[in-house]
Every structure is written in structure tokens, then in C-alpha cells.
Design an enzyme around this catalytic site. Structure first.
Site, PDB file in Angstrom:
ATOM      1  CB  CYS A   1      30.696  37.354  64.845  1.00  0.00           C
ATOM      2  SG  CYS A   1      29.581  38.319  63.824  1.00  0.00           S
TER       3      CYS A   1
ATOM      4  CB  CYS B   1      27.484  35.819  64.143  1.00  0.00           C
ATOM      5  SG  CYS B   1      28.615  36.349  62.839  1.00  0.00           S
TER       6      CYS B   1
END
Length: 113
Positions: A35, A38
Site C-alpha cells: 500500500c 500506508c
């Protein structure tokens, strides 16, 4: 800057999740290695953790714990769930990138511990 940063715990089991939320003031960070959003917030996490020492921060790998994500309607990452005394007291859940300022505001707006 020889400061030692707290290292965020990584969730190891569903039982551990249940134990942590039952007894601790916890902020769960739902994330995944792949991600990009993230990874964007990751460098800010040690400072965020240090700013809020009354919380235990735990990283939950979305791919390893998909059942927890489904149970708690975590549809986008990174996302944050906050617990106090066994109850969910806040959620910052969306598919959008989170900034350090947004995460800090989310935590500041949680009920006082």
C-alpha cells in the site's frame, strides 16, 4: 537526534487483537506492505506514537487479518481504529491517503482517557 523511537507492535493473532482491545487503550493501524498510502504515513508514525504515550499502537496487516478487516468494515487502508476499555471510540477509515496532521487530529478528538 539519538532519540530512541518506540517501535509499533505488529499484530500476531486474532486472539491478541481481542486481548489488546479488551484491556488497553489501543490504536490499530490497518496497513499492507504493498500500500503506497500506508508507506506515505509510515515515517510519521514514531512521532505520532511518541505524542500519544497513553495509547498502544498496533499495526494490523490487512492481508494476514482479512477477517478482522471484514468484521470491522475496514474497506480502505491505511485506516485507524481506536479502542478504550474494550469499546471502539473512534475510527478514521477510508481509502484516502492520511497526513500526519489528520492522524493527530483524529487522536486528539478521541474521548479523554
Amino acid at each position: 537526534m539519538d532519540k530512541e523511537w518506540k517501535v509499533m507492535k505488529e499484530l500476531e493473532s486474532v486472539n491478541q487483537y481481542n486481548e489488546l482491545i479488551a484491556k488497553d487503550n489501543v490504536i490499530m493501524l490497518f496497513s499492507a506492505d504493498w500500500c503506497g498510502d500506508c508507506r506515505f504515513i509510515e515515517p510519521e508514525l514514531p512521532e505520532i506514537e511518541e505524542t500519544f504515550p497513553t495509547y498502544t499502537f498496533v499495526k494490523v496487516d490487512r492481508d494476514k487479518f482479512i477477517e478482522i478487516c471484514q468484521e470491522h468494515a475496514i474497506l480502505g487502508i491505511p485506516s485507524f481504529l481506536a479502542y478504550q476499555n474494550g469499546k471502539e471510540v473512534g475510527r478514521f477509515v477510508s481509502k484516502d491517503r492520511k497526513t500526519k496532521e489528520e492522524v493527530i487530529k483524529f487522536i486528539e478528538d478521541l474521548p479523554s482517557i
